[in-house]
Design a protein around this motif. Sequence first.
Motif, PDB file in Angstrom:
ATOM      1  N   GLY A   1      36.963  43.318  51.706  1.00 18.61           N
ATOM      2  CA  GLY A   1      37.434  44.232  50.670  1.00 18.61           C
ATOM      3  C   GLY A   1      38.025  43.448  49.528  1.00 18.61           C
ATOM      4  N   SER A   2      39.167  43.905  49.054  1.00 19.95           N
ATOM      5  CA  SER A   2      39.809  43.248  47.910  1.00 19.95           C
ATOM      6  C   SER A   2      41.217  43.788  47.759  1.00 19.95           C
ATOM      7  N   ILE A   3      42.073  43.005  47.102  1.00 19.06           N
ATOM      8  CA  ILE A   3      43.385  43.514  46.702  1.00 19.06           C
ATOM      9  C   ILE A   3      43.182  44.745  45.805  1.00 19.06           C
ATOM     10  N   ALA A   4      42.003  44.836  45.195  1.00 18.35           N
ATOM     11  CA  ALA A   4      41.660  45.994  44.363  1.00 18.35           C
ATOM     12  C   ALA A   4      41.471  47.266  45.199  1.00 18.35           C
ATOM     13  N   GLY A   5      41.431  47.108  46.512  1.00 20.18           N
ATOM     14  CA  GLY A   5      41.371  48.273  47.390  1.00 20.18           C
ATOM     15  C   GLY A   5      42.750  48.792  47.750  1.00 20.18           C
TER      16      GLY A   5
ATOM     17  N   SER B   1      45.857  49.782  41.993  1.00 13.63           N
ATOM     18  CA  SER B   1      45.071  50.146  40.809  1.00 13.63           C
ATOM     19  C   SER B   1      45.506  49.224  39.677  1.00 13.63           C
ATOM     20  N   TYR B   2      44.620  48.931  38.753  1.00 12.02           N
ATOM     21  CA  TYR B   2      45.039  48.189  37.563  1.00 12.02           C
ATOM     22  C   TYR B   2      44.234  48.657  36.363  1.00 12.02           C
ATOM     23  N   PRO B   3      44.807  48.484  35.164  1.00 13.56           N
ATOM     24  CA  PRO B   3      44.141  49.013  33.974  1.00 13.56           C
ATOM     25  C   PRO B   3      42.748  48.410  33.800  1.00 13.56           C
TER      26      PRO B   3
ATOM     27  N   GLY C   1      36.388  51.262  38.058  1.00  7.27           N
ATOM     28  CA  GLY C   1      35.049  51.236  38.662  1.00  7.27           C
ATOM     29  C   GLY C   1      35.048  50.424  39.945  1.00  7.27           C
ATOM     30  N   TYR C   2      35.797  49.327  39.920  1.00 13.36           N
ATOM     31  CA  TYR C   2      35.879  48.430  41.075  1.00 13.36           C
ATOM     32  C   TYR C   2      36.964  48.864  42.056  1.00 13.36           C
ATOM     33  N   THR C   3      38.142  49.234  41.538  1.00 10.18           N
ATOM     34  CA  THR C   3      39.238  49.592  42.454  1.00 10.18           C
ATOM     35  C   THR C   3      38.908  50.854  43.252  1.00 10.18           C
TER      36      THR C   3
ATOM     37  N   ASP D   1      41.233  41.493  52.661  1.00  7.84           N
ATOM     38  CA  ASP D   1      41.355  41.880  51.253  1.00  7.84           C
ATOM     39  C   ASP D   1      41.877  40.717  50.413  1.00  7.84           C
ATOM     40  N   PRO D   2      40.975  39.956  49.806  1.00 12.52           N
ATOM     41  CA  PRO D   2      41.426  38.808  49.015  1.00 12.52           C
ATOM     42  C   PRO D   2      41.899  39.209  47.624  1.00 12.52           C
ATOM     43  N   GLY D   3      42.822  38.406  47.112  1.00 10.56           N
ATOM     44  CA  GLY D   3      43.176  38.472  45.694  1.00 10.56           C
ATOM     45  C   GLY D   3      42.282  37.507  44.931  1.00 10.56           C
ATOM     46  N   MET D   4      42.889  36.642  44.137  1.00  7.97           N
ATOM     47  CA  MET D   4      42.086  35.744  43.291  1.00  7.97           C
ATOM     48  C   MET D   4      41.402  34.646  44.113  1.00  7.97           C
TER      49      MET D   4
ATOM     50  N   GLU E   1      31.725  32.969  41.980  1.00 11.92           N
ATOM     51  CA  GLU E   1      30.950  33.546  40.866  1.00 11.92           C
ATOM     52  C   GLU E   1      31.468  34.938  40.480  1.00 11.92           C
ATOM     53  N   PHE E   2      32.435  35.462  41.254  1.00  8.35           N
ATOM     54  CA  PHE E   2      32.894  36.847  41.084  1.00  8.35           C
ATOM     55  C   PHE E   2      33.193  37.200  39.628  1.00  8.35           C
ATOM     56  N   SER E   3      34.059  36.416  38.986  1.00 12.12           N
ATOM     57  CA  SER E   3      34.473  36.776  37.618  1.00 12.12           C
ATOM     58  C   SER E   3      33.372  36.504  36.597  1.00 12.12           C
TER      59      SER E   3
ATOM     60  N   VAL F   1      30.213  36.944  37.121  1.00  8.24           N
ATOM     61  CA  VAL F   1      29.343  38.129  37.228  1.00  8.24           C
ATOM     62  C   VAL F   1      30.024  39.331  36.566  1.00  8.24           C
ATOM     63  N   ARG F   2      31.329  39.498  36.852  1.00  2.90           N
ATOM     64  CA  ARG F   2      32.051  40.651  36.299  1.00  2.90           C
ATOM     65  C   ARG F   2      31.982  40.649  34.777  1.00  2.90           C
ATOM     66  N   PHE F   3      32.087  39.456  34.184  1.00  2.00           N
ATOM     67  CA  PHE F   3      32.110  39.370  32.726  1.00  2.00           C
ATOM     68  C   PHE F   3      30.738  38.995  32.141  1.00  2.00           C
TER      69      PHE F   3
ATOM     70  N   THR G   1      50.720  40.377  42.955  1.00  2.00           N
ATOM     71  CA  THR G   1      49.984  41.650  42.943  1.00  2.00           C
ATOM     72  C   THR G   1      48.687  41.414  42.151  1.00  2.00           C
ATOM     73  N   ALA G   2      47.867  42.462  42.059  1.00  2.00           N
ATOM     74  CA  ALA G   2      46.602  42.308  41.329  1.00  2.00           C
ATOM     75  C   ALA G   2      46.844  41.910  39.876  1.00  2.00           C
ATOM     76  N   THR G   3      48.004  42.300  39.339  1.00  2.00           N
ATOM     77  CA  THR G   3      48.246  42.046  37.910  1.00  2.00           C
ATOM     78  C   THR G   3      49.420  41.099  37.652  1.00  2.00           C
TER      79      THR G   3
HETATM   80  C1  8X3 Z   1      38.881  40.508  43.383  1.00  2.00           C
HETATM   81  C2  8X3 Z   1      40.310  40.708  43.090  1.00  2.00           C
HETATM   82  O1  8X3 Z   1      42.113  41.422  41.461  1.00  2.00           O
HETATM   83  O2  8X3 Z   1      39.987  40.793  40.474  1.00  2.00           O
HETATM   84  O3  8X3 Z   1      38.394  41.266  44.436  1.00  2.00           O
HETATM   85  O4  8X3 Z   1      40.220  42.871  41.630  1.00  2.00           O
HETATM   86  S1  8X3 Z   1      40.636  41.493  41.595  1.00  2.00           S
END
Ligand code: 8X3
Length: 254
Positions: free
Chosen positions: A140-144, A147-149, A153-155, A183-186, A190-192, A194-196, A246-248
């Motif tokens: 999963g993810s810390i995004a689970g 919530s963050y601004p 779509g992902y959270t 549930d990983p944080g950072m 390639e995650f970011s 791909v995201r960007f 935290t996520a942020t």
């Molecule tokens: C990745 C963590 O904080 O970018 O699953 O959503 S975050």
Amino acid sequence: MPYHANPTPDGSKPIAVVTGASSGIGEATARQLAEAGYRLVLGARRLDRITALAAELGGEACHLDVTQRASVDAFAARLPKLNVLVNNAGGALGMEPVAQSVDENWRTMWETNVLGLMMMTRACLPALEASGAGHIINVGSIAGLESYPNGAGYTTAKHSVVVITETLRVELLGKPIRITEVDPGMVETEFSVVRFGGDVDRAKNVYRGLTPLVAGDIADIIAWAVTRPPHVNIDHLRVTPLAQATATLAHRVG
Ligand code: 8X3
């Protein structure tokens, strides 16, 4: 870390499936599970990458698109018995406020992170049960958990993964199938990028001024969880770099 797979009831080598095994956490997990004594069945869309990895680690590679029911079912049909399913395929696309949501990004995120995980799990449950000692790992993810601004779509998709894990924990009670969510944080993969949409500088900025986790850190935790004694179920692990609370909220230097 040297972990050792639990022996199977019939003495055969335990089998582990890793989805999204072509890079990042999936690839690192494949490496560590091979080291722990699992026979690997790797799935990903990038068949060339997992074919090379399977050749190196001594397993099989099979094309897998978790968003396609036919692909998932064909993959699972190869597996009469399965000990470990690592539902790792997933990811994020874009960051924008709900008011500017991009339909296609949301659709892809929900199809990979939620429907893909559900279809893989459903297709593999008979083989996990047939092994007499199955284990599902949901990445999963810390995004689970937060919530963050600009991240809904992902959270929302990763919050669903938490609920699927919790539901399976109840539904599988009494069956020989463990379930764990990590549930990983950072984690710098390639995650970011791909995201960007391939923007490497923007992706690097996510990890600026701190030491992020690496894929191997999460793979280590997965290998640890699956090699605990069979009566031990690790339910849920939230894992961040020391510098991320935290996520942020992260502590950055410089
Ligand atoms: C990745 C963590 O904080 O970018 O699953 O959503 S975050």
